[in-house]
Design a protein around this motif. Structure first.
Motif, short mmCIF file in Angstrom:
data_model
loop_
_atom_site.label_atom_id
_atom_site.label_comp_id
_atom_site.label_asym_id
_atom_site.label_seq_id
_atom_site.Cartn_x
_atom_site.Cartn_y
_atom_site.Cartn_z
N ARG A 94 46.06 44.55 36.68
CA ARG A 94 44.85 45.38 36.60
C ARG A 94 43.56 44.54 36.61
O ARG A 94 42.48 45.09 36.44
CB ARG A 94 44.87 46.23 35.33
N LEU A 95 43.66 43.23 36.80
CA LEU A 95 42.45 42.41 36.91
C LEU A 95 41.85 42.65 38.29
O LEU A 95 41.04 43.54 38.48
CB LEU A 95 42.80 40.94 36.66
N ASP A 96 42.22 41.82 39.27
CA ASP A 96 41.88 42.17 40.65
C ASP A 96 42.97 43.10 41.14
O ASP A 96 43.98 42.66 41.69
CB ASP A 96 41.80 40.90 41.50
N TYR A 97 42.77 44.38 40.90
CA TYR A 97 43.84 45.34 41.19
C TYR A 97 44.06 45.54 42.69
O TYR A 97 44.92 46.33 43.09
CB TYR A 97 43.56 46.70 40.52
N LEU A 98 43.32 44.81 43.53
CA LEU A 98 43.56 44.82 44.97
C LEU A 98 44.48 43.66 45.38
O LEU A 98 44.86 43.58 46.54
CB LEU A 98 42.24 44.73 45.73
N GLY B 150 37.34 35.47 35.44
CA GLY B 150 37.38 36.38 36.58
C GLY B 150 36.37 35.96 37.63
O GLY B 150 35.17 35.91 37.35
N PRO B 151 36.79 35.65 38.87
CA PRO B 151 35.83 35.19 39.88
C PRO B 151 34.76 36.22 40.23
O PRO B 151 33.62 35.86 40.48
CB PRO B 151 36.71 34.87 41.09
N SER B 152 35.11 37.50 40.23
CA SER B 152 34.11 38.52 40.56
C SER B 152 33.00 38.55 39.52
O SER B 152 31.83 38.75 39.86
CB SER B 152 34.77 39.90 40.64
N PHE B 153 33.35 38.35 38.26
CA PHE B 153 32.36 38.32 37.18
C PHE B 153 31.33 37.22 37.42
O PHE B 153 30.12 37.43 37.30
CB PHE B 153 33.07 38.12 35.84
N VAL B 154 31.82 36.04 37.78
CA VAL B 154 30.92 34.90 38.00
C VAL B 154 30.12 35.10 39.28
O VAL B 154 28.92 34.81 39.34
CB VAL B 154 31.73 33.59 38.06
N ASN B 155 30.77 35.61 40.33
CA ASN B 155 30.07 35.78 41.61
C ASN B 155 28.90 36.76 41.52
O ASN B 155 27.93 36.64 42.26
CB ASN B 155 31.06 36.26 42.68
N LEU B 156 28.99 37.72 40.61
CA LEU B 156 27.91 38.70 40.47
C LEU B 156 26.62 38.06 39.97
O LEU B 156 25.54 38.65 40.11
CB LEU B 156 28.32 39.83 39.52
N GLN B 157 26.70 36.85 39.39
CA GLN B 157 25.49 36.17 38.95
C GLN B 157 24.52 35.92 40.10
O GLN B 157 23.32 35.73 39.88
CB GLN B 157 25.83 34.82 38.33
N VAL C 44 35.40 43.00 42.57
CA VAL C 44 36.16 44.14 42.07
C VAL C 44 35.89 44.21 40.57
O VAL C 44 35.91 43.19 39.87
CB VAL C 44 37.65 44.01 42.40
N MET C 45 35.57 45.40 40.08
CA MET C 45 35.12 45.52 38.70
C MET C 45 36.22 45.28 37.68
O MET C 45 35.93 45.01 36.52
CB MET C 45 34.47 46.89 38.49
N GLY C 46 37.47 45.37 38.07
CA GLY C 46 38.55 45.07 37.13
C GLY C 46 38.51 43.63 36.65
O GLY C 46 38.96 43.33 35.55
N GLU C 47 37.98 42.72 37.49
CA GLU C 47 37.83 41.33 37.07
C GLU C 47 36.55 41.10 36.28
O GLU C 47 36.48 40.19 35.47
CB GLU C 47 37.79 40.42 38.32
N CYS C 48 35.53 41.92 36.55
CA CYS C 48 34.26 41.77 35.82
C CYS C 48 34.40 42.30 34.41
O CYS C 48 33.98 41.65 33.45
CB CYS C 48 33.14 42.52 36.55
N ASP C 49 34.97 43.47 34.26
CA ASP C 49 35.10 44.13 32.96
C ASP C 49 36.52 43.95 32.42
O ASP C 49 37.31 44.88 32.38
CB ASP C 49 34.79 45.63 33.08
N ARG C 50 36.83 42.72 32.04
CA ARG C 50 38.20 42.43 31.61
C ARG C 50 38.46 43.02 30.24
O ARG C 50 39.55 43.19 29.85
CB ARG C 50 38.43 40.92 31.58
#
Length: 410
Positions: free
Chosen positions: A85-89, A373-380, A404-410
């Motif tokens: 459910r992290l990067d659920y893709l 989570g890479p998506s969390f960092v990339n959103l910076q 993907v928000m599953g990695e941002c909102d762990r």
């Protein structure tokens, strides 16, 4: 990220500019968290001067589930399905990264066949994630057909997932010390059939987008990020490589069996939305190349550790032998007996570097578990990418980041 409710909008510089220019019209609006182009429950607070973005604040947390605290109340094996459910893709790749992290803590290495199968899982996940990312990206800027072509191939990947794990989406196929089961006999022929047909779809997408005047105008020189800025912001994965930084954990710090494979690391030159598209397209081609090699050179032998204190004994032995029954009972009830220590392991996931920091005080449950989570960092990078562009460019920039928000909102 700061709570946007505590921020002053607009800031003092914006107020001073508005006072100096009576014709300027600054307004603050929400984009998301319910918006088709924010790719999930992302809220972006925009400050606009007409159609131009003068400031923005990403606001996350609408999907938060507390995975890291959940992990600290479960055995290592029990937490594995949560990584889906992290990067659920790309659930197969999440499983692999977490399993390697726990195995690093335990100080064990899985057999070569298991390593090759895990590479197959990771590259299928990369193709699946990039196909959906490119399809949504194209749809964000007005190209619906690409999404349909991409989803058609992605369904075939789900068929392969179902073949090996029985599930199409949340697979939980990897196990600590091995896999759920060996590859079934029909898997490799199905994989080769898929790999034979996929390049044609990739070229169709290439023909629809790469020289399409509308797509090029919407993406070239939009959201430019220099190599220095990308490094400073901690970006990883295709978003970093699109800025010209040739860093890929599969090459820089080879794990699993990646050292055995011949493949290239594509990079961009400008670091704009168009480069981020081109890098992901080429990564799909390189993943096809890796999968061909894995299928042709898949080793024979065991696909899990022969250690009943880490990997569950086979069912027939549990039902017929007392020692295996005891091992099974101990792993299921108390978890594997990990030594005290602290480790960090990271893998090259489709979105970038997925890392797990595990702090153990011994026993079957982690004392602390932290997920990068890479998506969390990339959103910076959003403020750096968006300020100065038009509101319409936001959709292209968000799609090019492929978060993907599953990695941002762990």
């Amino acid at each position: 990220m700061s709570d946007v409710r505590d921020m002053a909008w607009p800031d003092s510089a914006a107020r001073a500019q508005t006072a100096a220019d009576p014709d300027a019209e600054r307004m603050v609006i929400n984009m998301g968290p319910q918006h088709p182009s924010t790719h999930g429950v992302l809220r972006v607070v925009l400050e606009l001067d007409g159609e131009e973005i003068t400031n923005l604040w990403p606001d996350i947390g609408y999907l938060h589930r507390g995975d890291e605290k959940i992990a600290e109340n479960m055995t290592y094996a029990q937490f594995l399905p949560y990584t889906d459910r992290l990067d659920y893709l790309a659930p197969l790749a999440n499983n692999v990264a977490y399993a390697y992290a726990v195995e690093k803590l335990l100080g064990v290495d899985v057999p070569r066949r298991c390593q090759y199968i895990r590479v197959i899982c990771c590259e299928l996940a990369r193709i699946s994630s990039h196909l959906l990312g490119l399809g949504c990206y194209a749809m964000d800027v007005g190209a619906m057909t690409v999404f349909l072509y991409a989803m058609r191939q992605r369904e075939l990947i789900h068929d392969l997932c179902e073949t090996i794990s029985g599930a199409r989406f949340t697979t939980a196929y990897t196990r600590i010390g091995g896999l759920m089961n060996d590859l079934p006999p029909e898997f490799l022929p199905l994989l080769r059939t898929f790999l034979k047909g996929l390049p044609a779809t990739v070229e169709e997408i290439d023909g629809l987008l790469t020289r399409n005047r509308i797509f090029v105008d919407r993406t070239k020189n939009i959201g430019v990020l220099s190599a220095a800025d990308a490094i400073d912001l901690g970006l990883t994965g295709p978003n970093l490589r699109a800025s010209g930084v040739e860093f890929d954990l599969r090459k820089a710090q080879p794990y699993s069996a990646y050292g055995d494979f011949d493949f290239e690391v594509p990079t961009g030159t400008v670091g704009d939305c168009y480069d981020r598209y081109l890098v992901r397209m080429e990564e799909i081609r390189q993943s096809i190349r890796i999968l061909h090699q894995a299928a042709d050179h898949l080793p024979d032998g065991p696909w899990h550790l022969d250690d009943p204190k880490i990997f569950l004994p086979r069912k027939e032995k549990v039902l017929t032998k007392m020692e295996e029954l005891i091992h099974h009972f101990m792993i299921v009830t108390e978890g594997v007996n990990a030594p005290p220590g602290e480790i960090y392991f990271s893998a090259e996931n489709p979105k970038g570097e997925l890392g797990f920091l595990i702090i153990s005080r011994g026993g079957g449950v982690p004392h602390r578990l932290k997920i990068r989570g890479p998506s969390f960092v990339n959103l910076q990078a959003l403020p750096k990418l968006c300020i100065g562009h038009m509101v319409a460019d936001m959709t292209a920039i968000l799609g090019s980041l492929d978060f993907v928000m599953g990695e941002c909102d762990r």
